[in-house]
Design a protein around this motif. Structure first.
Motif, PDB file in Angstrom:
ATOM      1  N   MET A 263       0.968  -1.163  -0.024  1.00  0.00           N
ATOM      2  CA  MET A 263      -0.100  -0.039   0.058  1.00  0.00           C
ATOM      3  C   MET A 263       0.864   1.428   0.074  1.00  0.00           C
ATOM      4  SD  MET A 263      -2.708  -0.571   3.153  1.00  0.00           S
ATOM      5  CE  MET A 263      -3.707  -1.805   3.223  1.00  0.00           C
ATOM      6  N   THR A 264       0.423   2.279  -0.528  1.00  0.00           N
ATOM      7  CA  THR A 264       1.206   3.556  -0.518  1.00  0.00           C
ATOM      8  C   THR A 264       0.935   4.084   1.220  1.00  0.00           C
ATOM      9  OG1 THR A 264      -1.053   5.015  -0.829  1.00  0.00           O
ATOM     10  CG2 THR A 264       0.348   4.430  -2.577  1.00  0.00           C
TER      11      THR A 264
ATOM     12  N   PHE B  71      -2.088   4.958   6.166  1.00  0.00           N
ATOM     13  CA  PHE B  71      -2.586   5.655   7.299  1.00  0.00           C
ATOM     14  C   PHE B  71      -4.270   5.961   7.149  1.00  0.00           C
ATOM     15  CE2 PHE B  71       1.411   7.502   8.056  1.00  0.00           C
ATOM     16  CZ  PHE B  71       1.388   8.524   8.982  1.00  0.00           C
ATOM     17  N   LYS B  72      -4.725   5.628   5.973  1.00  0.00           N
ATOM     18  CA  LYS B  72      -6.188   5.789   6.157  1.00  0.00           C
ATOM     19  C   LYS B  72      -6.942   4.408   6.497  1.00  0.00           C
ATOM     20  CE  LYS B  72     -10.104   6.142   2.619  1.00  0.00           C
ATOM     21  NZ  LYS B  72     -10.391   6.398   1.233  1.00  0.00           N
ATOM     22  N   PHE B  73      -6.298   3.091   6.080  1.00  0.00           N
ATOM     23  CA  PHE B  73      -6.972   2.039   6.429  1.00  0.00           C
ATOM     24  C   PHE B  73      -6.472   1.191   7.824  1.00  0.00           C
ATOM     25  CE2 PHE B  73      -7.220   2.144   1.787  1.00  0.00           C
ATOM     26  CZ  PHE B  73      -8.623   2.161   1.699  1.00  0.00           C
ATOM     27  N   LYS B  74      -5.244   1.561   7.884  1.00  0.00           N
ATOM     28  CA  LYS B  74      -4.790   0.996   9.398  1.00  0.00           C
ATOM     29  C   LYS B  74      -4.450   1.924   9.952  1.00  0.00           C
ATOM     30  CE  LYS B  74      -3.298  -3.179   6.765  1.00  0.00           C
ATOM     31  NZ  LYS B  74      -2.126  -4.140   6.728  1.00  0.00           N
ATOM     32  N   GLY B  75      -4.103   3.160  10.166  1.00  0.00           N
ATOM     33  CA  GLY B  75      -3.837   4.090  11.141  1.00  0.00           C
ATOM     34  C   GLY B  75      -2.233   4.497  11.245  1.00  0.00           C
ATOM     35  N   GLU B  76      -2.251   5.841  11.864  1.00  0.00           N
ATOM     36  CA  GLU B  76      -0.935   6.250  12.114  1.00  0.00           C
ATOM     37  C   GLU B  76      -0.150   5.497  13.135  1.00  0.00           C
ATOM     38  OE1 GLU B  76       1.820  10.027  13.628  1.00  0.00           O
ATOM     39  OE2 GLU B  76      -0.478  10.217  13.586  1.00  0.00           O
ATOM     40  N   LEU B  77      -0.997   4.835  14.132  1.00  0.00           N
ATOM     41  CA  LEU B  77      -0.270   4.187  15.273  1.00  0.00           C
ATOM     42  C   LEU B  77       0.480   2.813  14.652  1.00  0.00           C
ATOM     43  CD1 LEU B  77       0.673   3.758  18.162  1.00  0.00           C
ATOM     44  CD2 LEU B  77      -1.463   2.693  18.632  1.00  0.00           C
TER      45      LEU B  77
ATOM     46  N   ARG C 181       3.247   3.895  12.647  1.00  0.00           N
ATOM     47  CA  ARG C 181       4.484   4.119  13.535  1.00  0.00           C
ATOM     48  C   ARG C 181       5.372   2.793  14.221  1.00  0.00           C
ATOM     49  NH1 ARG C 181       6.193   8.508  11.712  1.00  0.00           N
ATOM     50  NH2 ARG C 181       4.274  10.015  11.849  1.00  0.00           N
ATOM     51  N   ARG C 182       4.404   1.692  14.422  1.00  0.00           N
ATOM     52  CA  ARG C 182       5.036   0.464  14.910  1.00  0.00           C
ATOM     53  C   ARG C 182       5.870  -0.321  13.647  1.00  0.00           C
ATOM     54  NH1 ARG C 182      -0.614  -0.942  17.635  1.00  0.00           N
ATOM     55  NH2 ARG C 182      -0.326   0.095  19.693  1.00  0.00           N
ATOM     56  N   MET C 183       5.037   0.026  12.491  1.00  0.00           N
ATOM     57  CA  MET C 183       5.833  -0.680  11.216  1.00  0.00           C
ATOM     58  C   MET C 183       7.476  -0.054  11.239  1.00  0.00           C
ATOM     59  SD  MET C 183       4.267  -3.268   9.964  1.00  0.00           S
ATOM     60  CE  MET C 183       5.502  -3.212   8.397  1.00  0.00           C
TER      61      MET C 183
END
Length: 173
Positions: free
Chosen positions: A41-42, A47-53, A56-58
């Motif tokens: 994914m881009t 950010f849209k589908f999985k979220g910023e948190l 950040r963990r990735m």
């Protein structure tokens, strides 16, 4: 040696890391690119589908993998990578690592970022340059503590990526 390029979004981490990688003949790892490849994914989609948190963990997982790699590397960090969790400590406490802060003024960053804000999930919702300036100013203030712990601070304004890469290479010899 592992050379980590840090700085705010739009500071030139991706382009300068490519030039530095070529100059020093070190492989390059761009953390944002690695996340996109793994997730297929881009960054805006993540950010849209999985979220910023999740993102950040990735970043932390990939940073840990980079630190386990026995090779010399150039690493383009995401703008927030050194500011999340223990990432800065991981970088600073790793033997033979150097962090470089690609420093730019709020005005420089706003001018550069406003044109490409739709590609950047952290700022895509901002309508005007004034809104973007307020956002960048606040973020730079919050992140300054982390960025300024770099081993080397390099001003990127009014300079070519090659000039910046040459300065970094010369100063880290």
């Amino acid at each position: 040696m592992k050379i980590f390029l840090s700085g705010y979004m739009g500071s030139g981490k991706s382009v300068i890391s490519q030039k530095l990688s070529t100059k020093l003949a070190y492989p390059l790892i761009d953390i944002d690119e690695q996340i996109s490849l793994i997730e297929e994914m881009t960054i805006p989609e993540i950010f849209k589908f999985k979220g910023e948190l999740y993102f950040r963990r990735m970043e932390t997982r990939i940073l840990e993998d980079v630190l386990e790699d026995p090779n010399d590397l150039i690493v383009a960090l995401g703008g927030g990578t050194p500011c999340y969790g223990t990432n800065l400590d991981l970088i600073k406490n790793f033997p033979e690592s150097k962090m470089v802060y690609l420093k730019a003024s709020v005005e420089f960053l706003v001018k550069r970022l406003f044109k490409e804000k739709s590609q950047r999930p952290m700022i895509s919702h901002l309508e005007t340059e004034d809104d973007l300036e307020d956002f960048v100013r606040k973020h730079l203030f919050e992140r300054g503590y982390y960025y300024n712990q770099a081993n080397l601070v390099v001003n990127v304004e009014n300079r070519t990526p090659n000039e910046i890469a040459n300065e970094i290479a010369d100063k880290l010899k």
